[in-house]
Design a protein around this motif. Sequence first.
Motif, PDB file in Angstrom:
ATOM      1  N   GLU A  27       0.664  -1.150   0.033  1.00 37.24           N
ATOM      2  CA  GLU A  27       0.114  -0.043  -0.037  1.00 37.24           C
ATOM      3  C   GLU A  27       0.869   1.419  -0.003  1.00 37.24           C
ATOM      4  OE1 GLU A  27      -2.800  -0.274   3.145  1.00 37.24           O
ATOM      5  OE2 GLU A  27      -2.838   1.967   3.204  1.00 37.24           O
ATOM      6  N   SER A  33       4.460   3.584  -9.437  1.00 38.71           N
ATOM      7  CA  SER A  33       4.513   2.516 -10.101  1.00 38.71           C
ATOM      8  C   SER A  33       5.322   1.336  -9.757  1.00 38.71           C
ATOM      9  CB  SER A  33       5.013   2.530 -11.605  1.00 38.71           C
ATOM     10  OG  SER A  33       6.382   3.096 -11.624  1.00 38.71           O
ATOM     11  N   ASP A  64      -2.262  -8.055  -8.775  1.00 38.27           N
ATOM     12  CA  ASP A  64      -3.388  -6.966  -9.193  1.00 38.27           C
ATOM     13  C   ASP A  64      -2.397  -5.844  -8.830  1.00 38.27           C
ATOM     14  OD1 ASP A  64      -5.197  -5.378  -9.616  1.00 38.27           O
ATOM     15  OD2 ASP A  64      -6.290  -5.606  -7.739  1.00 38.27           O
ATOM     16  N   ARG A  65      -2.103  -5.019  -9.821  1.00 32.83           N
ATOM     17  CA  ARG A  65      -1.109  -3.858  -9.615  1.00 32.83           C
ATOM     18  C   ARG A  65      -2.349  -2.544  -9.839  1.00 32.83           C
ATOM     19  NH1 ARG A  65       2.353  -6.180 -13.686  1.00 32.83           N
ATOM     20  NH2 ARG A  65       4.102  -6.835 -12.873  1.00 32.83           N
ATOM     21  N   GLY A  66      -2.204  -1.830  -8.574  1.00 31.45           N
ATOM     22  CA  GLY A  66      -3.277  -0.828  -8.654  1.00 31.45           C
ATOM     23  C   GLY A  66      -2.358   0.644  -8.412  1.00 31.45           C
ATOM     24  N   ASN A  67      -2.984   1.618  -8.378  1.00 33.92           N
ATOM     25  CA  ASN A  67      -2.403   2.953  -8.147  1.00 33.92           C
ATOM     26  C   ASN A  67      -1.608   3.121  -6.833  1.00 33.92           C
ATOM     27  OD1 ASN A  67      -2.156   3.825 -10.797  1.00 33.92           O
ATOM     28  ND2 ASN A  67      -4.340   4.722 -10.616  1.00 33.92           N
ATOM     29  N   HIS A  68      -2.542   2.848  -5.864  1.00 36.15           N
ATOM     30  CA  HIS A  68      -2.237   3.053  -4.441  1.00 36.15           C
ATOM     31  C   HIS A  68      -1.886   1.383  -3.868  1.00 36.15           C
ATOM     32  CE1 HIS A  68      -2.363   7.048  -3.481  1.00 36.15           C
ATOM     33  NE2 HIS A  68      -3.607   7.143  -4.133  1.00 36.15           N
ATOM     34  N   SER A  70      -0.845  -2.724  -4.578  1.00 41.34           N
ATOM     35  CA  SER A  70      -0.606  -3.630  -5.398  1.00 41.34           C
ATOM     36  C   SER A  70      -0.702  -5.035  -4.648  1.00 41.34           C
ATOM     37  CB  SER A  70       0.699  -3.854  -6.087  1.00 41.34           C
ATOM     38  OG  SER A  70       0.818  -2.969  -6.870  1.00 41.34           O
TER      39      SER A  70
ATOM     40  N   GLN B   5     -10.685  -6.923  -1.215  1.00 40.06           N
ATOM     41  CA  GLN B   5     -11.419  -5.819  -1.090  1.00 40.06           C
ATOM     42  C   GLN B   5     -11.398  -5.575   0.636  1.00 40.06           C
ATOM     43  OE1 GLN B   5     -14.836  -7.175  -3.317  1.00 40.06           O
ATOM     44  NE2 GLN B   5     -14.364  -5.291  -4.916  1.00 40.06           N
ATOM     45  N   ARG B   8      -8.258  -3.966   1.988  1.00 45.22           N
ATOM     46  CA  ARG B   8      -8.391  -2.761   1.571  1.00 45.22           C
ATOM     47  C   ARG B   8      -9.195  -1.703   2.767  1.00 45.22           C
ATOM     48  NH1 ARG B   8      -8.608  -3.675  -4.843  1.00 45.22           N
ATOM     49  NH2 ARG B   8      -6.409  -4.520  -5.004  1.00 45.22           N
TER      50      ARG B   8
END
Lengths: 87, 87
Positions: A27, A33, A64-68, A70, B5, B8
């Motif tokens: 997080e 990136s 799963d790569r997310g902006n905030h 991964s 989920q 998070r």
Amino acid sequence: MSLFQFWRRKPTATVARDRLQILLAHERSSFGSSDLVARLQEEIIAVIRRHMEIDPDKVQIKLDRGNHVSTLEIDIEVPLSERAKVA
Amino acid sequence: MSLFQFWRRKPTATVARDRLQILLAHERSSFGSSDLVARLQEEIIAVIRRHMEIDPDKVQIKLDRGNHVSTLEIDIEVPLSERAKVA
């Protein structure tokens, strides 16, 4: 309900084998990136291979790569013949 | 709701730092005293140390050994100065 209680309530597809699950979440406090989780994937699997034979067909990896955040989920079925090494 | 989920949605104690969470669960199909998760703990932390400096005060480790399921939770705050290595 704690996270692990939630986890335990998930149905198990196979009851005749052991199962090892590894979840990683990175997080970030700002957008970026960073691919830390992806880079840790191979090294963590190598650590597990030191303790047991892993059948590639019995490993499920979901990245799963997310902006905030991964996330990486590794799900391994452990053959019963490996129990001697594991126990 | 997927596991991630749910994850998070947990509140983050510090918003100024990155955070790395690792969860391991070893689910055995029969009763046993396997200590696989405990043995993987040190090796996985060593893997992470290759990528960043870890302040021992910023690492929380929770190990729960059950008859059928052993779980390990590692929660690491990543100093912002480490972002260069991580990114």
